[in-house]
Design an enzyme around this catalytic site. Structure first.
Site, PDB file in Angstrom:
ATOM      1  N   GLY A  22     -66.769 -25.643   5.045  1.00 57.45           N
ATOM      2  CA  GLY A  22     -66.455 -27.079   5.108  1.00 57.45           C
ATOM      3  C   GLY A  22     -66.737 -27.664   6.484  1.00 57.45           C
ATOM      4  O   GLY A  22     -65.887 -28.340   7.065  1.00 57.45           O
ATOM      5  N   ASN A  24     -69.354 -29.762   7.331  1.00 57.09           N
ATOM      6  CA  ASN A  24     -70.188 -30.956   7.393  1.00 57.09           C
ATOM      7  C   ASN A  24     -69.431 -32.164   7.931  1.00 57.09           C
ATOM      8  O   ASN A  24     -70.042 -33.189   8.251  1.00 57.09           O
ATOM      9  CB  ASN A  24     -70.782 -31.282   6.009  1.00 57.09           C
ATOM     10  CG  ASN A  24     -69.720 -31.436   4.947  1.00 57.09           C
ATOM     11  OD1 ASN A  24     -69.162 -30.442   4.501  1.00 57.09           O
ATOM     12  ND2 ASN A  24     -69.398 -32.663   4.563  1.00 57.09           N
ATOM     13  N   GLY A  26     -65.279 -33.645   9.737  1.00 55.68           N
ATOM     14  CA  GLY A  26     -63.900 -33.380  10.167  1.00 55.68           C
ATOM     15  C   GLY A  26     -63.749 -32.239  11.163  1.00 55.68           C
ATOM     16  O   GLY A  26     -64.574 -32.039  12.064  1.00 55.68           O
ATOM     17  N   GLY A  28     -63.922 -29.000  10.697  1.00 60.54           N
ATOM     18  CA  GLY A  28     -64.954 -27.963  10.560  1.00 60.54           C
ATOM     19  C   GLY A  28     -66.228 -28.331  11.294  1.00 60.54           C
ATOM     20  O   GLY A  28     -66.887 -27.475  11.895  1.00 60.54           O
ATOM     21  N   SER A 166     -51.692 -25.409   7.524  1.00 67.08           N
ATOM     22  CA  SER A 166     -51.081 -26.696   7.884  1.00 67.08           C
ATOM     23  C   SER A 166     -49.572 -26.532   7.981  1.00 67.08           C
ATOM     24  O   SER A 166     -48.984 -25.701   7.279  1.00 67.08           O
ATOM     25  CB  SER A 166     -51.392 -27.721   6.788  1.00 67.08           C
ATOM     26  OG  SER A 166     -50.607 -28.875   6.956  1.00 67.08           O
ATOM     27  N   TYR A 195     -50.219 -29.029  -2.560  1.00 64.95           N
ATOM     28  CA  TYR A 195     -50.986 -28.863  -1.310  1.00 64.95           C
ATOM     29  C   TYR A 195     -50.185 -27.949  -0.363  1.00 64.95           C
ATOM     30  O   TYR A 195     -50.726 -27.001   0.216  1.00 64.95           O
ATOM     31  CB  TYR A 195     -51.238 -30.226  -0.644  1.00 64.95           C
ATOM     32  CG  TYR A 195     -51.886 -30.102   0.720  1.00 64.95           C
ATOM     33  CD1 TYR A 195     -53.191 -29.653   0.860  1.00 64.95           C
ATOM     34  CD2 TYR A 195     -51.166 -30.410   1.890  1.00 64.95           C
ATOM     35  CE1 TYR A 195     -53.781 -29.506   2.112  1.00 64.95           C
ATOM     36  CE2 TYR A 195     -51.748 -30.271   3.146  1.00 64.95           C
ATOM     37  CZ  TYR A 195     -53.058 -29.819   3.252  1.00 64.95           C
ATOM     38  OH  TYR A 195     -53.638 -29.668   4.499  1.00 64.95           O
TER      39      TYR A 195
HETATM   40  N1  NAP Z   1     -56.627 -33.756   8.729  1.00 68.84           N
HETATM   41  C1  NAP Z   1     -55.374 -33.329   8.843  1.00 68.84           C
HETATM   42  O1  NAP Z   1     -54.470 -34.107   9.228  1.00 68.84           O
HETATM   43  C2  NAP Z   1     -55.034 -31.900   8.523  1.00 68.84           C
HETATM   44  C3  NAP Z   1     -53.715 -31.472   8.780  1.00 68.84           C
HETATM   45  C4  NAP Z   1     -53.373 -30.138   8.503  1.00 68.84           C
HETATM   46  C5  NAP Z   1     -54.339 -29.276   7.995  1.00 68.84           C
HETATM   47  N2  NAP Z   1     -55.605 -29.730   7.748  1.00 68.84           N
HETATM   48  C6  NAP Z   1     -56.581 -28.767   7.188  1.00 68.84           C
HETATM   49  O2  NAP Z   1     -57.761 -28.797   7.956  1.00 68.84           O
HETATM   50  C7  NAP Z   1     -58.871 -28.383   7.148  1.00 68.84           C
HETATM   51  C8  NAP Z   1     -60.040 -29.319   7.369  1.00 68.84           C
HETATM   52  O3  NAP Z   1     -59.663 -30.594   6.897  1.00 68.84           O
HETATM   53  P1  NAP Z   1     -60.213 -31.961   7.523  1.00 68.84           P
HETATM   54  O4  NAP Z   1     -59.038 -32.703   7.999  1.00 68.84           O
HETATM   55  O5  NAP Z   1     -61.344 -31.728   8.436  1.00 68.84           O
HETATM   56  O6  NAP Z   1     -60.695 -32.669   6.168  1.00 68.84           O
HETATM   57  P2  NAP Z   1     -62.100 -33.280   5.695  1.00 68.84           P
HETATM   58  O7  NAP Z   1     -62.645 -34.190   6.750  1.00 68.84           O
HETATM   59  O8  NAP Z   1     -61.828 -33.847   4.347  1.00 68.84           O
HETATM   60  O9  NAP Z   1     -63.045 -31.986   5.583  1.00 68.84           O
HETATM   61  C9  NAP Z   1     -62.836 -31.052   4.572  1.00 68.84           C
HETATM   62  C10 NAP Z   1     -64.066 -30.164   4.439  1.00 68.84           C
HETATM   63  O10 NAP Z   1     -63.826 -29.270   3.335  1.00 68.84           O
HETATM   64  C11 NAP Z   1     -64.945 -29.347   2.463  1.00 68.84           C
HETATM   65  N3  NAP Z   1     -64.663 -29.040   1.066  1.00 68.84           N
HETATM   66  C12 NAP Z   1     -63.845 -29.692   0.209  1.00 68.84           C
HETATM   67  N4  NAP Z   1     -63.946 -29.170  -1.027  1.00 68.84           N
HETATM   68  C13 NAP Z   1     -64.851 -28.153  -0.947  1.00 68.84           C
HETATM   69  C14 NAP Z   1     -65.402 -27.261  -1.883  1.00 68.84           C
HETATM   70  N5  NAP Z   1     -65.076 -27.301  -3.190  1.00 68.84           N
HETATM   71  N6  NAP Z   1     -66.301 -26.339  -1.452  1.00 68.84           N
HETATM   72  C15 NAP Z   1     -66.689 -26.308  -0.157  1.00 68.84           C
HETATM   73  N7  NAP Z   1     -66.212 -27.158   0.777  1.00 68.84           N
HETATM   74  C16 NAP Z   1     -65.304 -28.068   0.380  1.00 68.84           C
HETATM   75  C17 NAP Z   1     -65.421 -30.783   2.594  1.00 68.84           C
HETATM   76  O11 NAP Z   1     -66.742 -30.916   2.064  1.00 68.84           O
HETATM   77  P3  NAP Z   1     -67.236 -32.331   1.400  1.00 68.84           P
HETATM   78  O12 NAP Z   1     -67.421 -33.283   2.554  1.00 68.84           O
HETATM   79  O13 NAP Z   1     -68.478 -31.984   0.688  1.00 68.84           O
HETATM   80  O14 NAP Z   1     -66.129 -32.777   0.495  1.00 68.84           O
HETATM   81  C18 NAP Z   1     -65.324 -30.952   4.089  1.00 68.84           C
HETATM   82  O15 NAP Z   1     -66.439 -30.378   4.707  1.00 68.84           O
HETATM   83  C19 NAP Z   1     -58.350 -28.352   5.719  1.00 68.84           C
HETATM   84  O16 NAP Z   1     -58.107 -27.008   5.331  1.00 68.84           O
HETATM   85  C20 NAP Z   1     -57.034 -29.116   5.788  1.00 68.84           C
HETATM   86  O17 NAP Z   1     -56.100 -28.679   4.818  1.00 68.84           O
HETATM   87  C21 NAP Z   1     -55.972 -31.021   7.994  1.00 68.84           C
END
Ligand code: NAP
Length: 329
Positions: A22, A24, A26, A28, A166, A195
């Site tokens: 993931g 692409n 955020g 990641g 998280s 979640y």
């Molecule tokens: N943001 C927060 O406040 C927060 C807080 C606590 C924990 N987290 C954790 O941090 C991690 C990254 O989240 P983020 O905040 O960066 O969110 P994000 O911007 O939504 O990025 C999520 C990434 O996961 C990918 N993904 C989703 N479904 C997938 C699938 N079926 N197969 C492969 N890749 C998939 C997305 O790809 P697409 O773009 O193609 O959908 C995207 O690259 C997550 O595990 C989240 O639970 C985030």
């Protein structure tokens, strides 16, 4: 908010192989970019080729800008070593295809960052019949770690698995292996609760695997990245007005970290020499933190471990199972 926290810039060569799921967008995205800027070869395991290729292009441009600014510690290579590999975690078939294709490349693997995740999404079943947050956030990435572990075990010293969990795991209700899968009315599905459970499962996986990796060259950790302004809230925006307001308040503006700030804890866990060989740690703001007593409960960890192996039994051949249990050292 953890501002001022940081990670060291390490000098890697392109022989250092890293997978970030993931990546692409955020957290990641920033994780992959900064580790690549240290000189490593980073494989972007993403479900959309188009999004990944656009991300790679942006990363290369941002790398040039960092070079022009003479940012300390970045590689002097002409371009970043980034590769796309297709991985849709909503599908065990796609996850196995990714694993096979990585195995066929005969490459070593030094760092695996299980970052991909879905937050607060409405009830939907995958083609394998699992609720999608359970499958994407936990189950498919468990399968990935299980199959890539034997490669990591032969990839030299200081290999690391980082599970991006998280603090939402703190809101998971009482653990009961029989309530892992939602069986009620889809309309009444609590996306926040499930979640939280999926994130608790990752913390439990970290403890279970850490126990089995004792004495090996692979360390597994997990972490909370903070509340980060990414695309994470995308599903909330599809929902009713109340959720939409809450989501907009929480995931935008002054109370959140930027994706770069949010990636720091992940990058630090993946590269900081001070964590070499130290598994079983839950990080927050680049420091050790304490996950819930429930996630640390060994009886629950064992129940989840056994249940997971049962769910994945058609995809875990004997050698992989033995490797998971540390029996083929
Ligand atoms: N943001 C927060 O406040 C927060 C807080 C606590 C924990 N987290 C954790 O941090 C991690 C990254 O989240 P983020 O905040 O960066 O969110 P994000 O911007 O939504 O990025 C999520 C990434 O996961 C990918 N993904 C989703 N479904 C997938 C699938 N079926 N197969 C492969 N890749 C998939 C997305 O790809 P697409 O773009 O193609 O959908 C995207 O690259 C997550 O595990 C989240 O639970 C985030």
């Amino acid at each position: 908010m953890g501002r001022g926290m940081s990670f060291p810039m390490i000098q890697f060569t392109k022989e250092k192989v890293v997978i970030v799921t993931g990546s692409n967008t955020g957290i990641g995205y920033e994780t992959a970019k900064w580790i690549a800027m240290m000189g490593a070869c980073v494989i972007m395991a993403c479900r959309s080729k188009e999004k990944a290729q656009q991300a790679i292009q942006r990363m290369q441009e941002e790398f040039k800008a960092e070079k022009a600014k003479k940012t300390p510690g970045i590689t002097d290579a002409d371009s970043l070593n980034l590769e796309f590999m297709s991985l849709d975690l909503m599908s065990l078939k796609s996850t196995m295809a990714f694993i096979e294709s990585f195995k066929q490349s005969m490459r070593p693997l030094h760092i695996l960052v299980c970052n991909a995740g879905l937050g607060l999404s409405p009830y939907e079943l995958s083609e394998d019949g699992f609720e999608r947050m359970f499958q994407v956030n936990y189950l498919s990435q468990f399968l990935l770690t299980a199959h890539l572990l034997p490669i990591m075990k032969t990839s030299g010293e200081d290999c690391r698995i980082v599970l991006v969990s998280s603090n939402a795991h703190k809101y998971a209700s009482r653990f009961d292996v029989n309530s892992i899968h939602y069986k009620g009315d889809p309309e009444k599905f609590s996306s926040y609760q499930y979640y939280s459970k999926s994130k608790e499962h990752q913390v439990m996986q970290m403890f279970s695997m850490n126990h089995r990796l004792q004495g090996s060259n692979v360390a597994i950790t997990s972490l909370h990245p903070g509340v980060v302004n990414t695309e994470f809230s995308r599903y909330i925006q599809e929902r009713n007005c109340c959720w939409n307001c809450i989501g907009k308040c929480v995931w935008s503006g002054a109370f959140t970290r930027t994706p770069f700030e949010g990636a720091k804890t992940t990058i630090d866990a993946a590269v900081n020499p001070k964590w070499k060989g130290k598994g079983g740690i839950y990080f927050e703001s680049c420091k050790e933190a304490t996950p819930t007593a429930q996630s640390r409960n060994e009886e629950y960890q064992t129940a989840l471990w056994r249940h997971t192996l049962e769910l994945l039994k058609n995809h875990l051949p004997t050698d992989i199972l033995q490797g998971l249990e540390g029996k083929n050292e």
